[in-house]
Motif scaffolding. Structure first.
Motif, PDB file in Angstrom:
ATOM      1  N   PHE A 477      94.438  61.513  33.477  1.00  0.00           N
ATOM      2  CA  PHE A 477      94.414  62.831  33.884  1.00  0.00           C
ATOM      3  C   PHE A 477      94.075  62.761  35.332  1.00  0.00           C
ATOM      4  O   PHE A 477      93.338  63.952  35.602  1.00  0.00           O
ATOM      5  CB  PHE A 477      93.563  63.430  32.713  1.00  0.00           C
ATOM      6  CG  PHE A 477      94.169  63.497  31.428  1.00  0.00           C
ATOM      7  CD1 PHE A 477      95.285  64.001  31.124  1.00  0.00           C
ATOM      8  CD2 PHE A 477      93.425  63.172  30.563  1.00  0.00           C
ATOM      9  CE1 PHE A 477      95.860  64.212  29.814  1.00  0.00           C
ATOM     10  CE2 PHE A 477      93.863  63.084  29.127  1.00  0.00           C
ATOM     11  CZ  PHE A 477      94.795  63.554  28.910  1.00  0.00           C
ATOM     12  N   SER A 478      94.127  61.901  36.103  1.00  0.00           N
ATOM     13  CA  SER A 478      93.298  61.730  37.329  1.00  0.00           C
ATOM     14  C   SER A 478      93.821  62.726  38.275  1.00  0.00           C
ATOM     15  O   SER A 478      93.493  63.464  39.124  1.00  0.00           O
ATOM     16  CB  SER A 478      93.279  60.469  37.711  1.00  0.00           C
ATOM     17  OG  SER A 478      94.774  59.901  38.178  1.00  0.00           O
ATOM     18  N   SER A 479      95.219  63.213  38.029  1.00  0.00           N
ATOM     19  CA  SER A 479      96.090  64.197  38.933  1.00  0.00           C
ATOM     20  C   SER A 479      95.503  65.730  38.657  1.00  0.00           C
ATOM     21  O   SER A 479      96.061  66.541  39.716  1.00  0.00           O
ATOM     22  CB  SER A 479      97.552  63.952  38.921  1.00  0.00           C
ATOM     23  OG  SER A 479      97.838  64.153  37.432  1.00  0.00           O
ATOM     24  N   CYS A 480      94.678  65.788  37.652  1.00  0.00           N
ATOM     25  CA  CYS A 480      94.564  67.090  37.474  1.00  0.00           C
ATOM     26  C   CYS A 480      93.346  67.748  38.387  1.00  0.00           C
ATOM     27  O   CYS A 480      92.464  66.864  38.554  1.00  0.00           O
ATOM     28  CB  CYS A 480      94.073  67.429  35.753  1.00  0.00           C
ATOM     29  SG  CYS A 480      95.290  66.857  34.617  1.00  0.00           S
ATOM     30  N   ASP A 481      93.459  68.995  38.860  1.00  0.00           N
ATOM     31  CA  ASP A 481      92.544  69.527  39.564  1.00  0.00           C
ATOM     32  C   ASP A 481      91.412  70.039  38.488  1.00  0.00           C
ATOM     33  O   ASP A 481      91.780  70.886  37.650  1.00  0.00           O
ATOM     34  CB  ASP A 481      93.201  70.720  40.269  1.00  0.00           C
ATOM     35  CG  ASP A 481      91.896  71.340  41.209  1.00  0.00           C
ATOM     36  OD1 ASP A 481      90.800  71.069  41.035  1.00  0.00           O
ATOM     37  OD2 ASP A 481      92.450  71.888  42.054  1.00  0.00           O
ATOM     38  N   PRO A 482      90.310  69.582  38.699  1.00  0.00           N
ATOM     39  CA  PRO A 482      89.180  69.955  37.526  1.00  0.00           C
ATOM     40  C   PRO A 482      88.765  71.481  37.649  1.00  0.00           C
ATOM     41  O   PRO A 482      88.482  72.117  36.728  1.00  0.00           O
ATOM     42  CB  PRO A 482      87.813  69.462  37.871  1.00  0.00           C
ATOM     43  CG  PRO A 482      88.236  68.847  39.279  1.00  0.00           C
ATOM     44  CD  PRO A 482      89.643  68.724  39.657  1.00  0.00           C
ATOM     45  N   ASP A 483      89.149  72.339  38.775  1.00  0.00           N
ATOM     46  CA  ASP A 483      88.962  73.763  38.738  1.00  0.00           C
ATOM     47  C   ASP A 483      90.276  74.466  38.221  1.00  0.00           C
ATOM     48  O   ASP A 483      89.802  75.735  38.346  1.00  0.00           O
ATOM     49  CB  ASP A 483      88.675  74.065  40.504  1.00  0.00           C
ATOM     50  CG  ASP A 483      87.504  73.238  40.946  1.00  0.00           C
ATOM     51  OD1 ASP A 483      86.488  73.179  39.961  1.00  0.00           O
ATOM     52  OD2 ASP A 483      87.434  72.977  42.184  1.00  0.00           O
ATOM     53  N   LEU A 484      91.351  73.771  37.994  1.00  0.00           N
ATOM     54  CA  LEU A 484      92.403  74.766  37.572  1.00  0.00           C
ATOM     55  C   LEU A 484      92.775  74.173  36.221  1.00  0.00           C
ATOM     56  O   LEU A 484      92.561  73.096  35.736  1.00  0.00           O
ATOM     57  CB  LEU A 484      93.433  74.514  38.514  1.00  0.00           C
ATOM     58  CG  LEU A 484      93.355  75.144  39.849  1.00  0.00           C
ATOM     59  CD1 LEU A 484      94.476  74.845  40.825  1.00  0.00           C
ATOM     60  CD2 LEU A 484      93.178  76.465  39.845  1.00  0.00           C
ATOM     61  N   PRO A 485      93.357  74.995  35.367  1.00  0.00           N
ATOM     62  CA  PRO A 485      93.897  74.498  34.267  1.00  0.00           C
ATOM     63  C   PRO A 485      94.936  73.486  34.325  1.00  0.00           C
ATOM     64  O   PRO A 485      95.954  73.416  35.086  1.00  0.00           O
ATOM     65  CB  PRO A 485      94.716  75.849  33.553  1.00  0.00           C
ATOM     66  CG  PRO A 485      93.987  76.779  34.154  1.00  0.00           C
ATOM     67  CD  PRO A 485      93.723  76.399  35.541  1.00  0.00           C
TER      68      PRO A 485
END
Length: 594
Positions: A477-485
């Motif tokens: 999940f490293s490509s996910c932005d932690p500030d966005l769903p």
């Protein structure tokens, strides 16, 4: 013999031939002789050219009769465009009326509007911003749960009874989907009355009743049948089409494209459907006519705006977020589900059809009522089965941040109970679809399949989201932005719906285009293509045929299929070995009897 006499005799023979051609009709359940039709069309064009040439003066000068013949020729050239436009307008109006009536009948099972009995729940509560707010104008039939359940079941049974009774007594061809029969008609099979005015009226009336009854059937297939009825009825008003079987088939093909276009709000998808599914022999001229008819029908539906939301269908949706490459793993799961679902439903539905033909052939009305009552009794207690399928898909397709939190659907605290509800909805609806599709009422399989795929896909989406929330630090999940769903479960519902539709109908490009036109998002074309590719691969591996082809085979309709033949098979492998031989001499009567 004088030239004038020869000319007169030629015209007389032509008129007699034309009269005989008008009288001649193909017998019911026979196949059109396309060679004879092409010869007749060629002779007709030759006679028209000779008639126009005869209008000139003795020395070839222009006469008023020649001017009038050229004007008639100009009108004839524009007649096709006028017919396609008229057919498209009527199809759009009919689709809008069916959508409005269906929504009202579906809501009347739950309650009524105090401001006006003719208003459905959406229009009655127009000033309410969200589903969670209280609407004082809309009243349920009772405050007691058991009473509401009983009335819900009674309404379902009454709607199914009225629809089945009208079909049985007034238009037997209004039953079923109609797509299988239309494919045969386009191939040249004659079924008199299948596209008649009575079928059009009865199917337009009973289709909203069937959908509102809650049966696990859809209106998209019957919408194609209704559209083709409209095309046939309108085309018969014009001699150019009524006297030519080939031109009539072109109108029916264009009408089928318009039927899919208004059902999904997808004009290009409708044209591709008519190419990929309906007609094996497709010409460019027919494609343009289909495009015009589909475009006009969709534009008419948009002008009428039946839902007053600007959407052509209830489950039209838009997405604001993109996807991530790690989600491909889960899309493959959806594709596998679509292929297995198609094989399962097609096989079991054919077995149900055989049982229906053997034991329930004379009990069509009772069967429809029993199925509607059972569906209502079971479905009322599941939040996703209780509401209309198109409304359910519109809820499951939404993003959680866009007003999609229906009944706490997006709440993490109840996510596992939602998974259970969605799984039950998938299994129960699949079972009812197998036994309901093919009953003696207007019944399609597009939307039920999409609804089943949407519930399964949303369930997978919720599970993927839960995995992400508990393992946010994982490298996957490293490509996910932690500030966005990171995960959008609604997109999984959309892809699941595409997989199920492709699996049961065995169509590919059409589904991709329809889903693109529903979402308007170029971003999700690639995910849809991946899911459809996996679905097709699974279906090909199992050897599944589309439900329309299997229905044609089951009913014994004649149709020539374009199949791929193996060229590396020895002749001895396809020849019969045990032959029955009749000898010229030396045989007795008892030998022939054996």
């Amino acid at each position: 013999m004088a030239p004038e006499a020869i000319t007169f005799r030629g015209r007389q023979d032509g008129e007699e031939y034309e009269e005989l051609e008008q009288i001649r009709r193909y017998e019911d359940f026979t196949t059109i002789d396309w060679i004879q039709e092409s010869i007749a069309e060629r002779n007709r064009r030759i006679r028209e050219e000779r008639a126009r040439s005869a209008c000139r003066g003795p020395r070839g000068e222009i006469t008023p009769a020649w001017v009038w013949s050229q004007f008639q020729r100009l009108l004839s050239a524009g007649e096709s465009a006028f017919v396609m436009t008229l057919v498209g307008v009527i199809i759009g109006i009919n689709a809008a009326l069916i959508s409005i009536v269906t929504k009202w009948l579906s809501d009347i099972k739950m309650g009524y509007c105090a401001d006006g009995w003719w208003l459905n729940q959406q229009f009655c509560c127009w000033e309410v911003d969200s589903d969670e707010e209280f609407c004082s104008s809309w009243h349920p039939w009772s405050t007691v749960t058991a009473a509401r359940w009983l009335l819900y079941v009674i309404f379902a049974g009454v709607f199914a009874f009225v629809a089945a009774h009208l079909v049985r007594t007034m238009a037997k061809y209004a039953a079923g989907s109609g797509i299988s029969e239309i494919k045969c008609i386009l191939a040249g099979f004659v079924m008199q009355g299948f596209l008649s005015f009575s079928t059009l009226v009865i199917k337009s009336i009973t289709l909203p009743l069937v959908i509102a009854s809650g049966l696990s059937v859809g209106k998209e297939g019957p919408s194609v049948h209704v559209a083709c009825c409209i095309g046939t009825v309108v085309a018969n008003w014009f001699q150019k089409f009524s006297r030519s079987q080939g031109k009539m088939r072109e109108v029916i093909t264009a009408a089928s494209a318009a039927g899919v276009a208004v059902a999904f709000g997808s004009p290009i998808g409708g044209v591709l459907f008519s190419i990929e599914e309906m007609n094996h022999i497709f010409r460019i001229k027919t494609m343009w006519r289909s495009f015009v008819c589909a475009l006009v029908a969709t534009f008419t539906l948009s002008v009428m705006n039946p839902f007053r939301t600007g959407k052509l269908v209830l489950f039209q949706v838009t997405y604001s977020r993109s996807w991530h490459f790690f989600e491909i793993i889960f899309w493959v799961i959806l594709g596998i589900f679509g292929g297995l679902y198609g094989a399962f439903v097609v096989k079991l539905n054919m077995q149900a059809a055989a049982f229906r033909r053997k034991h329930l052939a004379n009990h069509g009305v009772a069967e429809a009522v029993v199925l509607a009552v059972l569906t209502a009794m079971v479905g009322y207690f599941n939040r996703f089965l209780r509401i209309d399928m198109t409304e359910m898909m519109s809820i499951l397709f939404r993003e959680c941040e866009g007003g999609g939190d229906y009944n706490n659907l997006c709440q993490q605290s109840v996510q596992w109970s939602m998974v259970n509800s969605l799984l039950l909805a998938t299994i129960i609806r699949m079972g009812f679809l197998v036994i309901s599709y093919g009953s003696k009422v207007p019944a399609g399989i597009f939307v039920p399949s999409m609804a089943i795929g949407a519930s399964f896909g949303r369930m997978v989406g919720i599970i993927v989201k839960a995995i992400y929330l508990t393992n946010q630090q994982s490298g996957i999940f490293s490509s996910c932005d932690p500030d966005l769903p990171c995960i959008t479960p609604g997109t999984y519902a959309l892809l699941g719906a595409a997989a199920a539709l492709s699996g049961v109908m065995r169509i590919t490009v059409t589904v991709v285009v329809i889903m693109f036109e529903l979402t308007g998002a170029l971003t999700y074309i690639l995910p849809t293509m991946i899911v459809i590719l996996v679905t097709k691969a699974v279906g090909d591996f199992i050897g599944t045929r589309g439900i329309a082809e299997e229905t044609i085979r089951f009913n014994g309709y004649p149709i020539l299929e374009q199949e791929d033949h193996s060229l590396d098979v020895a002749v001895s492998e396809v020849m019969k070995k045990d032959l029955t031989v009749l000898y010229a001499s030396g045989m007795r009567v008892q030998d022939v009897g054996k």
